[in-house]
Design an enzyme around this catalytic site. Structure first.
Site, short mmCIF file in Angstrom:
data_model
loop_
_atom_site.label_atom_id
_atom_site.label_comp_id
_atom_site.label_asym_id
_atom_site.label_seq_id
_atom_site.Cartn_x
_atom_site.Cartn_y
_atom_site.Cartn_z
N ASP A 34 -32.45 -12.41 -27.05
CA ASP A 34 -33.58 -11.61 -27.54
C ASP A 34 -34.81 -11.93 -26.71
O ASP A 34 -35.10 -13.08 -26.40
CB ASP A 34 -33.83 -11.92 -29.02
CG ASP A 34 -34.70 -10.87 -29.69
OD1 ASP A 34 -34.20 -10.17 -30.58
OD2 ASP A 34 -35.90 -10.76 -29.31
N GLY A 97 -36.78 -3.90 -41.48
CA GLY A 97 -37.52 -4.13 -40.24
C GLY A 97 -36.77 -3.72 -39.00
O GLY A 97 -37.10 -4.16 -37.89
N SER A 99 -35.93 -2.14 -35.74
CA SER A 99 -36.85 -1.55 -34.76
C SER A 99 -36.15 -0.87 -33.59
O SER A 99 -36.79 -0.15 -32.84
CB SER A 99 -37.83 -2.62 -34.23
OG SER A 99 -37.13 -3.65 -33.59
N HIS A 104 -27.14 -3.78 -34.02
CA HIS A 104 -27.15 -5.09 -33.36
C HIS A 104 -27.12 -6.20 -34.38
O HIS A 104 -27.72 -6.12 -35.44
CB HIS A 104 -28.37 -5.24 -32.45
CG HIS A 104 -29.67 -4.89 -33.09
ND1 HIS A 104 -30.06 -3.58 -33.29
CD2 HIS A 104 -30.68 -5.65 -33.58
CE1 HIS A 104 -31.25 -3.55 -33.88
NE2 HIS A 104 -31.64 -4.82 -34.08
N HIS A 106 -28.11 -10.15 -34.95
CA HIS A 106 -28.89 -11.27 -34.46
C HIS A 106 -28.09 -12.55 -34.73
O HIS A 106 -27.61 -12.74 -35.86
CB HIS A 106 -30.21 -11.41 -35.21
CG HIS A 106 -31.15 -10.25 -35.08
ND1 HIS A 106 -32.28 -10.30 -34.29
CD2 HIS A 106 -31.15 -9.03 -35.66
CE1 HIS A 106 -32.94 -9.15 -34.39
NE2 HIS A 106 -32.28 -8.36 -35.21
#
Ligand code: 5GP
Length: 118
Positions: A34, A97, A99, A104, A106
């Site tokens: 990231d 949240g 975006s 995806h 994390h």
């Protein structure tokens, strides 16, 4: 975060049109660091075939979703997180949240993570 042509930043990373620090990949999945890490290890895992978000996944995406979870384990092993632990997060939709409208995961590790998340 779609651009003018409707292509997300993650599709551009998958196509190698913009750089990213890739940590793992196979035919279906790409994992890269990231750009704004929230932990010493913060990796994003994306399917190469675009699914916008978890809320839009269907039965036809079942195998791909399994591959993404198994890829998170591969990343955790490669980055030495199996013993210390790690968190896998999927943000789906506005309240979470999200975006970038390309599914995806994390993978966060190498620090103690608070619970519940904010
Ligand atoms: P979301 O908030 O949608 O769950 O997560 C999107 C993530 O993508 C954020 O953690 C953000 O830092 C990351 N991100 C946004 N643009 C880029 C980029 O161009 N490169 C990389 N490597 N990560 C990005």
């Amino acid at each position: 975060m779609s651009n003018d042509e409707g292509m997300t930043i993650f599709e551009k990373i998958i196509r190698r049109e913009i750089p990213a620090e890739i940590v793992w990949e196979d035919d279906d999945v790409l994992a890269f660091r990231d750009v704004n890490p929230q932990a010493p290890v913060h990796v994003l895992i994306v399917p190469k075939r675009a699914v916008a978000r978890l809320a839009d996944a269907t039965e036809a995406d079942g195998a791909l979703l399994g591959k993404l979870l198994l890829a998170s384990r591969q990343v955790a092993e490669k980055l030495d997180l199996l013993k210390s632990g790690y968190r896998v997060v999927i943000n789906s939709g506005p309240d979470a949240g999200e975006s970038v409208p390309h599914l995806h995961l994390h993978v966060l590790g190498k620090r103690a993570l608070a619970w519940p998340p904010g």
